[in-house]
Design a protein around this motif. Sequence first.
Motif, PDB file in Angstrom:
ATOM      1  N   ILE A 178       0.847  -1.205   0.000  1.00 21.75           N
ATOM      2  CA  ILE A 178       0.000   0.000   0.000  1.00 21.75           C
ATOM      3  C   ILE A 178       0.878   1.250   0.000  1.00 21.75           C
ATOM      4  O   ILE A 178       0.637   2.198  -0.749  1.00 21.75           O
ATOM      5  CB  ILE A 178      -0.957  -0.019   1.205  1.00 21.75           C
ATOM      6  N   ARG A 179       1.904   1.259   0.827  1.00 23.64           N
ATOM      7  CA  ARG A 179       2.813   2.413   0.865  1.00 23.64           C
ATOM      8  C   ARG A 179       3.512   2.608  -0.471  1.00 23.64           C
ATOM      9  O   ARG A 179       3.700   3.731  -0.926  1.00 23.64           O
ATOM     10  CB  ARG A 179       3.856   2.226   1.972  1.00 23.64           C
ATOM     11  N   HIS A 180       3.901   1.517  -1.078  1.00 25.04           N
ATOM     12  CA  HIS A 180       4.577   1.594  -2.369  1.00 25.04           C
ATOM     13  C   HIS A 180       3.655   2.207  -3.430  1.00 25.04           C
ATOM     14  O   HIS A 180       4.067   3.070  -4.204  1.00 25.04           O
ATOM     15  CB  HIS A 180       5.043   0.202  -2.793  1.00 25.04           C
ATOM     16  N   SER A 181       2.402   1.782  -3.449  1.00 26.84           N
ATOM     17  CA  SER A 181       1.466   2.317  -4.445  1.00 26.84           C
ATOM     18  C   SER A 181       1.151   3.783  -4.168  1.00 26.84           C
ATOM     19  O   SER A 181       0.992   4.572  -5.093  1.00 26.84           O
ATOM     20  CB  SER A 181       0.191   1.487  -4.483  1.00 26.84           C
ATOM     21  N   GLN A 182       1.079   4.174  -2.888  1.00 26.31           N
ATOM     22  CA  GLN A 182       0.818   5.575  -2.562  1.00 26.31           C
ATOM     23  C   GLN A 182       2.024   6.447  -2.884  1.00 26.31           C
ATOM     24  O   GLN A 182       1.876   7.602  -3.268  1.00 26.31           O
ATOM     25  CB  GLN A 182       0.425   5.718  -1.098  1.00 26.31           C
ATOM     26  N   ALA A 183       3.214   5.909  -2.718  1.00 25.52           N
ATOM     27  CA  ALA A 183       4.416   6.679  -3.050  1.00 25.52           C
ATOM     28  C   ALA A 183       4.461   6.965  -4.550  1.00 25.52           C
ATOM     29  O   ALA A 183       4.843   8.053  -4.970  1.00 25.52           O
ATOM     30  CB  ALA A 183       5.661   5.919  -2.616  1.00 25.52           C
ATOM     31  N   LYS A 184       4.068   5.993  -5.357  1.00 28.74           N
ATOM     32  CA  LYS A 184       4.015   6.217  -6.808  1.00 28.74           C
ATOM     33  C   LYS A 184       2.991   7.302  -7.125  1.00 28.74           C
ATOM     34  O   LYS A 184       3.231   8.176  -7.943  1.00 28.74           O
ATOM     35  CB  LYS A 184       3.625   4.931  -7.537  1.00 28.74           C
ATOM     36  N   LYS A 185       1.858   7.234  -6.451  1.00 25.18           N
ATOM     37  CA  LYS A 185       0.797   8.200  -6.692  1.00 25.18           C
ATOM     38  C   LYS A 185       1.259   9.603  -6.302  1.00 25.18           C
ATOM     39  O   LYS A 185       1.032  10.562  -7.018  1.00 25.18           O
ATOM     40  CB  LYS A 185      -0.442   7.801  -5.889  1.00 25.18           C
ATOM     41  N   ARG A 186       1.920   9.728  -5.140  1.00 34.66           N
ATOM     42  CA  ARG A 186       2.417  11.030  -4.709  1.00 34.66           C
ATOM     43  C   ARG A 186       3.448  11.577  -5.674  1.00 34.66           C
ATOM     44  O   ARG A 186       3.550  12.776  -5.876  1.00 34.66           O
ATOM     45  CB  ARG A 186       3.029  10.931  -3.313  1.00 34.66           C
ATOM     46  N   GLY A 187       4.233  10.698  -6.261  1.00 31.96           N
ATOM     47  CA  GLY A 187       5.230  11.149  -7.232  1.00 31.96           C
ATOM     48  C   GLY A 187       4.593  11.854  -8.403  1.00 31.96           C
ATOM     49  O   GLY A 187       5.117  12.857  -8.902  1.00 31.96           O
ATOM     50  N   PHE A 188       3.445  11.369  -8.861  1.00 26.28           N
ATOM     51  CA  PHE A 188       2.748  12.027  -9.964  1.00 26.28           C
ATOM     52  C   PHE A 188       2.072  13.302  -9.497  1.00 26.28           C
ATOM     53  O   PHE A 188       1.946  14.251 -10.256  1.00 26.28           O
ATOM     54  CB  PHE A 188       1.704  11.100 -10.587  1.00 26.28           C
ATOM     55  N   ASP A 189       1.639  13.345  -8.250  1.00 27.67           N
ATOM     56  CA  ASP A 189       0.981  14.533  -7.731  1.00 27.67           C
ATOM     57  C   ASP A 189       1.952  15.682  -7.506  1.00 27.67           C
ATOM     58  O   ASP A 189       1.544  16.830  -7.468  1.00 27.67           O
ATOM     59  CB  ASP A 189       0.263  14.230  -6.413  1.00 27.67           C
ATOM     60  N   GLN A 190       3.230  15.376  -7.332  1.00 28.34           N
ATOM     61  CA  GLN A 190       4.199  16.405  -6.982  1.00 28.34           C
ATOM     62  C   GLN A 190       5.064  16.825  -8.160  1.00 28.34           C
ATOM     63  O   GLN A 190       6.191  17.263  -7.973  1.00 28.34           O
ATOM     64  CB  GLN A 190       5.090  15.900  -5.845  1.00 28.34           C
ATOM     65  N   LEU A 191       4.544  16.706  -9.349  1.00 26.64           N
ATOM     66  CA  LEU A 191       5.305  17.159 -10.505  1.00 26.64           C
ATOM     67  C   LEU A 191       5.442  18.674 -10.446  1.00 26.64           C
ATOM     68  O   LEU A 191       4.532  19.377 -10.020  1.00 26.64           O
ATOM     69  CB  LEU A 191       4.606  16.749 -11.799  1.00 26.64           C
ATOM     70  N   GLY A 192       6.567  19.168 -10.868  1.00 31.14           N
ATOM     71  CA  GLY A 192       6.819  20.603 -10.828  1.00 31.14           C
ATOM     72  C   GLY A 192       5.942  21.352 -11.811  1.00 31.14           C
ATOM     73  O   GLY A 192       5.466  20.811 -12.809  1.00 31.14           O
ATOM     74  N   ALA A 193       5.762  22.611 -11.531  1.00 32.95           N
ATOM     75  CA  ALA A 193       4.961  23.457 -12.405  1.00 32.95           C
ATOM     76  C   ALA A 193       5.741  23.745 -13.684  1.00 32.95           C
ATOM     77  O   ALA A 193       6.964  23.812 -13.683  1.00 32.95           O
ATOM     78  CB  ALA A 193       4.616  24.760 -11.697  1.00 32.95           C
ATOM     79  N   VAL A 194       5.037  23.901 -14.762  1.00 32.96           N
ATOM     80  CA  VAL A 194       5.654  24.196 -16.046  1.00 32.96           C
ATOM     81  C   VAL A 194       5.483  25.680 -16.320  1.00 32.96           C
ATOM     82  O   VAL A 194       4.378  26.209 -16.248  1.00 32.96           O
ATOM     83  CB  VAL A 194       4.992  23.363 -17.170  1.00 32.96           C
ATOM     84  N   ASP A 195       6.590  26.332 -16.614  1.00 35.32           N
ATOM     85  CA  ASP A 195       6.542  27.742 -16.968  1.00 35.32           C
ATOM     86  C   ASP A 195       6.162  27.843 -18.441  1.00 35.32           C
ATOM     87  O   ASP A 195       6.921  27.407 -19.321  1.00 35.32           O
ATOM     88  CB  ASP A 195       7.889  28.402 -16.709  1.00 35.32           C
TER      89      ASP A 195
END
Length: 164
Positions: free
Chosen positions: A74-91
């Motif tokens: 579960i932690r592994h799947s949530q870590a993957k999900k958080r990785g996509f949520d924390q993408l940097g903003a594009v200028d």
Amino acid sequence: MPQKDKINFDQAFSRLKPIVLKAMKQLRVRSWTYDDYLQEGMIVLYHLLESSVGFEGLPVKFKVQYHQRLIDEIRHSQAKKRGFDQLGAVDIYEYSDVISSHGETPESALVFNHLLAEVYECLRPHYQELLVRQMRGEELTRMERYRLKEKIKSILFDLDDSEE
């Protein structure tokens, strides 16, 4: 694996299967099916038996390791999900040339150039210089970009230009 060990493994797993079913209800891994829970239970049991754990205390050790394995998944799947949520903003200013190059037709180029010329003529010299620098790809400060954008919006949408 000899047949006798296989029978012992199957018998041991059939005794531990209620633990798997209860854990399946308590700790839900979204991408897993019923068979995935059973298979993971078999893997945990196999590793426990390989580490020469006797049948004494096996249910407790199995339950602890199986729960830990589910929590890790579960932690592994949530870590993957958080990785996509924390993408940097594009200028958008960095990629404006890439955006404008896709699907450009002669008509859209003509409209863009006409609109650009009209906006350029309506700007004061200071803002004309900022627009030229922006179009060349030079670095503008955040405040310069903001003011230029506001001036262009006021020209395009006929807003009151009370700033200058």
